[in-house]
Enzyme design. Structure first.
Site: not given
Ligand code: 5GP
Length: 112
Positions: A85, A98, A100
């Protein structure tokens, strides 16, 4: 500093599934599928939109690690999805690049 930097630095725990000198993979804390792993470069890059030519090899490593994570999770036969994203409209919430790795169920398309 992002939450992922704290995971890299060992300041907060994570359920790690792969690690080498350049790449770390750990389970998403809020899994959206039976397998939901995040694969990150240890070097902080805000998003793929912020990557430069200098990051080419590192991003290659991240993508290959994501495929290996999926292989190790047994997802290869039925398939899986890799997502990164970017920014507000992309739904990015952590500003450290990152990938996914999502699998273990039939994923919808198009995404919401
Ligand atoms: P984004 O929304 O930026 O594409 O994805 C960020 C991801 O990081 C989300 O799916 C969220 O659940 C995950 N996430 C956020 N904080 C933490 C954390 O402290 N530990 C882990 N393992 N995942 C996290």
């Amino acid at each position: 500093m992002t939450i992922f930097q704290k995971i890299i630095d060992g300041e907060i725990p994570a359920d790690k599934v792969y690690e080498d000198d350049d790449v770390l993979a750990f389970r998403d804390i809020n899994a959206q599928a039976p397998t939901h792993v995040l694969v990150i470069p240890k070097r902080p890059i805000t998003s793929i939109a912020h990557a430069t030519d200098e990051d080419q090899a590192l991003i290659g490593k991240v993508m290959l690690a994501a495929a290996q994570v999926a292989r190790d999770a047994g997802l290869e036969a039925d398939g899986y999805r890799l997502v990164t994203n970017v920014g507000r409209d992309g739904g990015q919430s952590v500003f450290h690049l990152h990938i996914h790795v999502l699998g273990g169920r039939r994923l919808g398309w198009p995404p919401g």
